[in-house]
Design a protein around this motif. Structure first.
Motif, mmCIF file in Angstrom:
data_model
loop_
_atom_site.group_PDB
_atom_site.id
_atom_site.type_symbol
_atom_site.label_atom_id
_atom_site.label_comp_id
_atom_site.label_asym_id
_atom_site.label_seq_id
_atom_site.Cartn_x
_atom_site.Cartn_y
_atom_site.Cartn_z
ATOM 1 N N SER A 199 64.432 23.431 48.078
ATOM 2 C CA SER A 199 63.621 22.981 46.999
ATOM 3 C C SER A 199 64.140 23.686 45.621
ATOM 4 C CB SER A 199 61.922 23.432 47.205
ATOM 5 O OG SER A 199 61.455 22.588 48.325
ATOM 6 N N LEU A 200 64.670 24.826 45.635
ATOM 7 C CA LEU A 200 65.173 25.438 44.591
ATOM 8 C C LEU A 200 66.306 24.926 44.115
ATOM 9 C CD1 LEU A 200 64.306 29.405 45.340
ATOM 10 C CD2 LEU A 200 63.420 27.933 43.645
ATOM 11 N N ALA A 201 67.115 24.501 45.140
ATOM 12 C CA ALA A 201 68.385 23.905 44.814
ATOM 13 C C ALA A 201 68.145 22.429 44.226
ATOM 14 C CB ALA A 201 69.088 23.850 45.946
ATOM 15 N N VAL A 202 67.319 21.578 44.768
ATOM 16 C CA VAL A 202 67.062 20.254 44.531
ATOM 17 C C VAL A 202 66.548 20.373 42.866
ATOM 18 C CG1 VAL A 202 65.574 18.144 44.821
ATOM 19 C CG2 VAL A 202 66.857 19.416 46.710
ATOM 20 N N MET A 203 65.605 21.308 42.597
ATOM 21 C CA MET A 203 65.021 21.706 41.172
ATOM 22 C C MET A 203 66.084 21.820 40.160
ATOM 23 S SD MET A 203 61.897 20.257 41.312
ATOM 24 C CE MET A 203 62.443 19.032 42.370
ATOM 25 N N GLY A 204 67.012 22.851 40.695
ATOM 26 C CA GLY A 204 67.981 23.290 39.662
ATOM 27 C C GLY A 204 68.935 22.226 39.220
ATOM 28 N N HIS A 205 69.195 21.093 40.303
ATOM 29 C CA HIS A 205 70.015 19.920 40.143
ATOM 30 C C HIS A 205 69.134 19.225 39.264
ATOM 31 C CE1 HIS A 205 73.694 20.427 42.542
ATOM 32 N NE2 HIS A 205 72.939 21.020 43.163
ATOM 33 N N MET A 206 67.952 18.736 39.545
ATOM 34 C CA MET A 206 67.044 17.893 38.695
ATOM 35 C C MET A 206 66.818 18.402 37.461
ATOM 36 S SD MET A 206 66.386 15.429 40.616
ATOM 37 C CE MET A 206 66.517 14.786 42.319
ATOM 38 N N GLY A 207 66.770 19.620 37.094
ATOM 39 C CA GLY A 207 66.595 20.282 35.729
ATOM 40 C C GLY A 207 67.813 20.270 35.151
ATOM 41 N N ARG A 208 68.791 20.143 35.414
ATOM 42 C CA ARG A 208 70.109 20.083 34.759
ATOM 43 C C ARG A 208 70.278 18.520 34.451
ATOM 44 N NH1 ARG A 208 71.832 24.139 38.169
ATOM 45 N NH2 ARG A 208 72.484 22.875 39.693
ATOM 46 N N LEU A 209 69.868 17.608 35.294
ATOM 47 C CA LEU A 209 70.057 16.003 35.100
ATOM 48 C C LEU A 209 69.025 15.832 33.923
ATOM 49 C CD1 LEU A 209 70.479 14.664 38.420
ATOM 50 C CD2 LEU A 209 72.344 14.738 36.861
ATOM 51 N N LEU A 210 67.807 16.207 34.070
ATOM 52 C CA LEU A 210 66.654 16.131 33.146
ATOM 53 C C LEU A 210 66.553 17.048 31.862
ATOM 54 C CD1 LEU A 210 64.082 15.409 35.883
ATOM 55 C CD2 LEU A 210 65.146 13.506 34.418
ATOM 56 N N ARG A 211 67.365 17.883 31.780
ATOM 57 C CA ARG A 211 67.434 18.696 30.647
ATOM 58 C C ARG A 211 66.012 19.519 30.473
ATOM 59 N NH1 ARG A 211 72.285 17.987 28.185
ATOM 60 N NH2 ARG A 211 73.394 15.905 28.385
ATOM 61 N N TRP A 212 65.683 19.902 31.648
ATOM 62 C CA TRP A 212 64.450 20.841 31.455
ATOM 63 C C TRP A 212 64.774 22.115 30.695
ATOM 64 C CZ3 TRP A 212 63.047 20.453 37.411
ATOM 65 C CH2 TRP A 212 62.377 19.113 37.519
ATOM 66 N N LEU A 220 58.506 26.218 37.655
ATOM 67 C CA LEU A 220 58.692 25.328 38.847
ATOM 68 C C LEU A 220 59.398 26.326 39.793
ATOM 69 C CD1 LEU A 220 60.067 21.948 37.471
ATOM 70 C CD2 LEU A 220 58.040 22.382 38.520
ATOM 71 N N ALA A 221 60.170 27.090 39.540
ATOM 72 C CA ALA A 221 60.790 27.854 40.504
ATOM 73 C C ALA A 221 59.799 28.905 40.780
ATOM 74 C CB ALA A 221 62.104 28.575 39.677
ATOM 75 N N ALA A 222 59.105 29.401 40.218
ATOM 76 C CA ALA A 222 58.035 30.307 40.418
ATOM 77 C C ALA A 222 56.847 29.684 41.396
ATOM 78 C CB ALA A 222 57.262 30.923 39.327
ATOM 79 N N ILE A 224 57.736 27.415 43.554
ATOM 80 C CA ILE A 224 58.244 27.168 44.949
ATOM 81 C C ILE A 224 58.264 28.432 45.677
ATOM 82 C CG2 ILE A 224 60.438 26.811 46.154
ATOM 83 C CD1 ILE A 224 61.100 24.656 43.836
ATOM 84 N N ARG A 225 58.534 29.448 45.067
ATOM 85 C CA ARG A 225 58.386 30.742 45.562
ATOM 86 C C ARG A 225 57.050 31.215 45.939
ATOM 87 N NH1 ARG A 225 62.623 31.582 41.396
ATOM 88 N NH2 ARG A 225 64.606 32.073 42.725
ATOM 89 N N GLY A 226 56.341 30.809 45.096
ATOM 90 C CA GLY A 226 54.734 31.232 45.534
ATOM 91 C C GLY A 226 54.124 30.398 46.642
ATOM 92 N N MET A 227 54.867 29.190 46.878
ATOM 93 C CA MET A 227 54.344 28.478 48.039
ATOM 94 C C MET A 227 54.886 28.963 49.309
ATOM 95 S SD MET A 227 52.774 25.978 49.567
ATOM 96 C CE MET A 227 52.124 24.948 48.323
ATOM 97 N N TYR A 228 56.205 29.510 48.989
ATOM 98 C CA TYR A 228 56.922 30.219 50.276
ATOM 99 C C TYR A 228 55.976 31.593 50.566
ATOM 100 C CZ TYR A 228 59.931 33.177 52.935
ATOM 101 O OH TYR A 228 60.403 33.987 53.836
#
Length: 273
Positions: A199-212, A220-222, A224-228
């Motif tokens: 999930s962290l890796a996918v969101m990292g790629h999406m963030g770069r594509l979408l220029r978050w 978002l990363a927080a 994901i880690r909170g859910m874990y």
């Protein structure tokens, strides 16, 4: 305000992000189709009655891969290579979740223990798949481009999870209960860590594509880690419980068709072939 719906809406509305999302999904489903087809071919004689259900499971997953590829084609897009760090099924296999591909490529019949382990692993991963598709149905079940595909896949995932519950309960009654509970626990604790990393890796790629912006990506990363953390503390228990499903013999009969999507033209290729 961030929400699952707004996040996925951004992905759906952006061709490059949508292309990566569908490519990752299609790759995982196609791999699952191949794995189930091989397991069905190698089921031991004493468990031969499971063969048609495993075939149906694999055919459904292969169908899902075609559906995601069809969604890409409707936009004039082609699948793109899946970044290794986002390949959920490959990472699961490397950590021992699922039967090893070298074992499945051999022509030697599987043991009863192998099949019990396969079903226990599937119960864990199908819970994740069913939960994800349920969320997507809530967000996009009525979407004109995606709604039909999402509802179809979600119904199949519900069937797959019901099948795992029913067959594992039957095998527990036949004396495999200790093995099932051990494998379920080990699989769930491993899966939640892999799901976090993917999930962290996918969101990292999406963030770069979408220029978050950095604060949004960090939030978002927080999350994901909170859910874990929640799943590691207690949430994993939902992935190991067994109960008789309302939908019995969910994988009995022939695979369901996917009207409006491409149908198979040949055998599913082995991953890496």
């Amino acid at each position: 305000m961030l929400s699952a719906r707004s996040l996925f809406q951004e992905i759906v509305d952006h061709d490059d992000a949508f292309q990566l999302f569908c490519s990752i999904a299609a790759s995982g489903e196609s791999q699952g189709g191949w794995e189930n087809a091989r397991i069905a071919a190698l089921v031991p004689a004493a468990m031969r009655e499971l063969g048609p259900k495993i075939v149906r499971h694999g055919a459904d997953e292969d169908k899902h891969g075609r559906i995601f590829n069809a969604l890409l084609r409707k936009r004039g897009l082609e699948p793109v290579p899946v970044p290794p760090e986002t390949d959920y099924t490959m990472l699961l296999e490397r950590r021992g979740i699922g039967l090893a591909h070298d074992k499945l490529r051999r022509e030697e019949p599987l043991t009863e223990q192998d099949v019990v382990v396969y079903l226990a692993h599937s119960r864990v991963t199908e819970q994740r798949a069913a939960d994800q598709m349920e969320m997507l149905v809530r967000c996009f079940g009525g979407h004109p481009e995606l709604g039909n595909a999402i509802r179809m896949i979600s119904d199949d995932e519900y069937n797959h999870l019901a099948y795992c519950h029913e067959e594992l309960l039957r095998l527990a009654r036949e004396g495999h209960g200790r093995t099932i509970q051990r494998v379920l626990r080990e699989s769930a604790l491993t899966e939640i860590g892999i799901y976090r990393d993917v999930s962290l890796a996918v969101m990292g790629h999406m963030g770069r594509l979408l220029r978050w912006p950095a604060p949004k990506a960090a939030l978002l990363a927080a999350g994901i880690r909170g859910m874990y953390a929640y799943e590691r503390f207690s949430g994993w228990h939902r992935m190991v419980s067994l109960r008789m499903p309302e939908r019995r013999d969910a994988l009995g009969g022939v695979p369901t068709a996917a009207p409006g999507f491409a149908q198979p033209t040949g055998a599913t290729a082995s991953p890496g072939s």
